[in-house]
Design a protein around this motif. Structure first.
Motif, PDB file in Angstrom:
ATOM      1  N   LEU A 162       0.827  -1.216   0.000  1.00 51.87           N
ATOM      2  CA  LEU A 162       0.000   0.000   0.000  1.00 51.87           C
ATOM      3  C   LEU A 162       0.861   1.266   0.000  1.00 51.87           C
ATOM      4  N   GLY A 163       2.161   1.109  -0.251  1.00 53.47           N
ATOM      5  CA  GLY A 163       3.031   2.277  -0.297  1.00 53.47           C
ATOM      6  C   GLY A 163       3.606   2.546   1.088  1.00 53.47           C
ATOM      7  N   ALA A 164       4.774   3.278   1.086  1.00 54.35           N
ATOM      8  CA  ALA A 164       5.482   3.630   2.319  1.00 54.35           C
ATOM      9  C   ALA A 164       5.734   2.387   3.171  1.00 54.35           C
ATOM     10  N   SER A 165       6.161   1.316   2.512  1.00 53.32           N
ATOM     11  CA  SER A 165       6.494   0.014   3.105  1.00 53.32           C
ATOM     12  C   SER A 165       5.393  -0.556   3.994  1.00 53.32           C
ATOM     13  N   GLN A 166       4.171  -0.209   3.601  1.00 51.36           N
ATOM     14  CA  GLN A 166       3.032  -0.780   4.317  1.00 51.36           C
ATOM     15  C   GLN A 166       2.385  -1.830   3.429  1.00 51.36           C
ATOM     16  N   THR A 167       1.962  -2.876   4.060  1.00 50.80           N
ATOM     17  CA  THR A 167       1.259  -3.916   3.309  1.00 50.80           C
ATOM     18  C   THR A 167      -0.011  -4.277   4.058  1.00 50.80           C
ATOM     19  N   ALA A 168      -0.885  -4.909   3.309  1.00 52.73           N
ATOM     20  CA  ALA A 168      -2.132  -5.390   3.912  1.00 52.73           C
ATOM     21  C   ALA A 168      -2.441  -6.736   3.307  1.00 52.73           C
ATOM     22  N   GLN A 169      -3.064  -7.573   4.106  1.00 52.15           N
ATOM     23  CA  GLN A 169      -3.394  -8.891   3.590  1.00 52.15           C
ATOM     24  C   GLN A 169      -4.839  -9.209   3.948  1.00 52.15           C
ATOM     25  N   VAL A 170      -5.526  -9.717   2.984  1.00 53.61           N
ATOM     26  CA  VAL A 170      -6.902 -10.181   3.181  1.00 53.61           C
ATOM     27  C   VAL A 170      -7.014 -11.565   2.592  1.00 53.61           C
ATOM     28  N   THR A 171      -8.044 -12.269   2.933  1.00 57.54           N
ATOM     29  CA  THR A 171      -8.335 -13.560   2.300  1.00 57.54           C
ATOM     30  C   THR A 171      -9.739 -13.478   1.739  1.00 57.54           C
ATOM     31  N   ALA A 172     -10.160 -14.572   1.084  1.00 63.49           N
ATOM     32  CA  ALA A 172     -11.485 -14.567   0.476  1.00 63.49           C
ATOM     33  C   ALA A 172     -12.262 -15.784   0.905  1.00 63.49           C
ATOM     34  N   SER A 173     -13.519 -15.571   1.240  1.00 65.60           N
ATOM     35  CA  SER A 173     -14.437 -16.689   1.412  1.00 65.60           C
ATOM     36  C   SER A 173     -15.125 -16.867   0.071  1.00 65.60           C
ATOM     37  N   ILE A 174     -15.019 -18.104  -0.474  1.00 64.32           N
ATOM     38  CA  ILE A 174     -15.515 -18.320  -1.830  1.00 64.32           C
ATOM     39  C   ILE A 174     -16.638 -19.345  -1.789  1.00 64.32           C
ATOM     40  N   GLY A 175     -17.797 -18.947  -2.345  1.00 66.95           N
ATOM     41  CA  GLY A 175     -18.904 -19.872  -2.491  1.00 66.95           C
ATOM     42  C   GLY A 175     -19.019 -20.262  -3.936  1.00 66.95           C
TER      43      GLY A 175
END
Ligand SMILES: Nc1nc2c(ncn2[C@@H]2O[C@H](COP(=O)(O)OP(=O)(O)OP(=O)(O)O)[C@@H](O)[C@H]2O)c(=O)[nH]1
Length: 664
Positions: free
Chosen positions: A606-619
């Motif tokens: 996400l810029g400025a050495s920031q990251t984010a992580q999400v996952t997905a629930s898949i139907g």
């Protein structure tokens, strides 16, 4: 206009509505153009191409030509009329002389007959018995009609009457008479026609025709035959004269022997010497024109001298009566000419007015033609361009002179259909209208502008106009801007604004299309409903913009892990749908689902050495096992996703009651 209006009504959305309104103007122009061509009937009417002053001059040429023609006509008419008058006068002159000759000949014959009688009777009186002389007198008198009042008289050398066929009177002397004195003083004189006189025996007017008689001693007297002037008049009846025509015999001294009109006046008067009259002339034949002293009638007088030379026969024709039929014909002819000229003038005024009106009309149409933001091209029946307006030069990027030396096939290789495929020149709306008589309205055609070297879009209408002697009239407007605008609106309506992915509406369309294809394609259709896990904290921690960036990144990743024919859509928030086509096995499906899950789970910078992580629930829901329509499949996929999220699984397949597994 009606066609344009109906087209507009047919358009369903707002953007199309504006666009069709523009084309309605274009269509209206088509109609006007074709009418103009038919009404004017001028192909390339040179007169209308002229500047206004020259056009006025050209229009005035019509009355000028008419005036010239009219003057020529009048001139030729007046020549013809003069010729008629001359001919009529020449005919009258000829007739007057002919009649005069006939009268002269007739009178000569009479005088010769009287002369023979005088000589016979004179000889018999001198040489034979008196009874024989009397028989001859009776015989001679019987040979004249009663109207002649013919009488014979003999006077001795002293003028005393010695015989008279109407009663002898010895006391009567003719010694004072002109004819007696003529014979008395002229030795060996011959026939003498004296001035008419009132007979002393009968008291009637007679023309004395006399001869001298001679014996051994010389002059023995005069034998005279008197003829009434009425006898001559009777013989002239057969000349078929008009009421005021006159015939007369006149002596050299101007005295009349007989006159067909005013006889009694003529007997007592004579023409004065100073007035020209037939008797005076030294010539044998001639013509005179004068007013009569008796009745003031203007006459043309033809005359002919008698054989004796001291008398002339004359026929005076009433000139007014002779010329009046011709003059009346000329008057009628002039009246007709005046009427024809007035009619001609009116026609010219009408034609000039019509021409000027047409010029104004044409000038106005020309102005409209050139000022409208519509390109117009007119071709001949062979497809050669014969006219174009200023806007067509701009829209086609071709100067007028270039267009006029081209035909429609010139645009080959530059044309495209609305769906972007190539269009041949034969498919051009104008060509179809020309060759097939087809009316084409508002057809979108892509055109590579030769000057701009870029694609522009034209809306083309074409109308055949072979009735007017042309091929086709083509009108077109530039719709590049409105087409781009329409496509942008369409994109907004069917795509997610943040990620650019298809939205729910387009997803529904795509899903339906995919369902309709499954019958023809092997494999299954799989609908995957994704909801991100842990997305809200990203928003909360990094801000809404970072959340947007994460959504866009995931959208890109999802597009990368599926095939080109598959669809990735965003329904809103953190919900995505992936439609997978033609999956051949459960393993294949699992592979794709794993790739999807991995793509989502991969941390996002996400810029400025920031990251984010999400996952997905898949139907997951599948066709045909779980449903046959888009709504059902989406609903079941959503339910499966919900189960996955609740159970903490990543991926969950929809399982209908009674169905344990899917057989691939
Ligand atoms: N940045 C951003 N956030 C959005 C957008 N649309 C929805 N959201 C937010 O996304 C969040 C979705 O909430 P949730 O579904 O509870 O997020 P979650 O944390 O993943 O929770 P679960 O889905 O229940 O697992 C909400 O806070 C919305 O306001 C968007 O376009 N951009």
């Amino acid at each position: 206009m009606a066609r344009g209006a109906s087209a507009c009504t047919a358009a369903r959305d707002g953007a199309r509505h504006c666009f069709c309104a523009e084309l309605a103007i274009c269509n209206c122009l088509h109609i006007r153009l074709s009418k103009t061509i038919v009404i004017n009937g001028f192909r390339y009417g040179v007169i209308f191409m002229l500047p206004s002053r020259l056009r006025l001059a050209a229009a005035l040429l019509v009355p000028a030509a008419a005036l010239l023609l009219s003057s020529g006509y009048w001139w030729s008419q007046s020549l013809a009329h003069q010729k008629l008058l001359d001919t009529a006068r020449q005919a009258a002159e000829h007739r007057a002389i002919q009649l005069a000759s006939a009268v002269a000949q007739q009178t000569d014959t009479l005088l010769q007959m009287v002369d023979v009688t005088l000589q016979t009777l004179g000889n018999e009186y001198v040489d034979e018995e008196f009874s024989g002389f009397l028989r001859s007198v009776s015989y001679a008198r019987a040979s004249f009609p009663a109207v002649a009042e013919m009488q014979v008289s003999i006077n001795n050398a002293q003028g005393q009457m010695v015989y008279s066929s109407v009663g002898l009177n010895h006391t009567i002397s003719v010694a004072d008479r002109e004819y007696f004195r003529f014979h008395q003083r002229t030795a060996r004189s011959g026939l003498f026609v004296g001035e008419p006189l009132l007979a002393r025996t009968t008291g009637t007017w007679l023309i004395p025709i006399s001869r001298p008689m001679f014996d051994k001693r010389g002059f023995a007297g005069v034998i005279t035959i008197g003829i009434a002037p009425a006898y001559l008049l009777q013989r002239w009846h057969e000349l078929q004269l008009l009421p005021r025509d006159v015939v007369y015999v006149i002596r050299r001294d101007g005295s009349y022997l007989a006159r067909s009109l005013s006889l009694s006046q003529a007997m007592t008067e004579r023409e004065p010497d100073e007035v020209p009259h037939p008797g005076r002339s030294g010539r044998r034949q001639g013509l005179l024109e004068r007013d009569s002293d008796f009745d003031a009638v203007h006459r043309l007088i033809g005359w002919q001298k008698l054989g004796t030379g001291d008398m002339a026969a004359a026929v005076g024709l009433d000139l007014d009566a002779v010329m009046s039929p011709v003059e009346s014909y000329i008057t009628q002819s002039r009246l007709r000419s005046v009427a024809i000229n007035i009619l001609l003038l009116l026609i010219c005024v009408l034609i000039t007015w019509l021409i000027m009106r047409l010029q104004r009309h044409r000038a106005m149409l020309q102005a409209i033609y050139d000022v409208l933001p519509v390109g117009v091209v007119v071709t001949d029946p062979q497809g050669h361009i014969v006219d174009c307006n200023q806007m067509s030069e701009q829209l086609l990027g071709l100067e007028r002179k270039v267009q006029l030396s081209s035909d429609l096939s010139r645009f080959e290789g530059r044309l495209y259909h609305a769906d972007g495929s190539r269009m041949s020149a034969a498919e051009l709306p104008g060509m179809r209208a020309l060759l097939g008589g087809e009316l084409v309205h508002h057809e979108e055609v892509g055109f590579i502008h030769p000057a701009q070297k870029a694609m522009c879009w034209l809306s083309i209408s074409a109308i055949p106009c072979s009735d007017a002697g042309y091929g086709v009239v083509i009108a077109f407007i530039d719709i590049t801007h409105s087409r781009n605008h329409r496509q942008a609106v369409e994109h907004i309506a069917f795509h997610d604004a943040l990620t650019g992915l298809p939205n729910r509406r387009l997803l529904s369309d795509r899903l339906n299309q995919a369902l309709s294809r499954t019958a023809r394609q092997p494999g299954r259709l799989v609908v995957c409903f994704l909801d991100l896990d842990g997305f809200k904290p990203v928003n909360d921690k990094h801000g809404h913009d970072a959340g947007d960036a994460l959504l866009m990144e995931i959208a890109k990743r999802l597009q990368k892990v599926v095939r080109t024919g598959d669809t990735v859509a965003r329904l809103g928030g953190d919900e995505f749908v992936v439609v997978l086509n033609g999956l051949g096995s459960a393993q294949e499906m699992d592979d794709v689902l794993e790739r999807i899950a991995a793509a989502v789970a991969t941390p996002v910078e996400l810029g400025a050495s920031q990251t984010a992580q999400v996952t997905a629930s898949i139907g997951v829901a599948m066709h045909p096992e779980d449903g046959d329509d888009a709504d059902t499949l989406l609903r079941y996929a959503d339910q499966a996703m919900y189960r996955a999220k609740q159970s903490g699984q990543c991926i969950c397949h929809f399982r209908r009651e009674g169905r344990e597994s899917v057989v691939w």
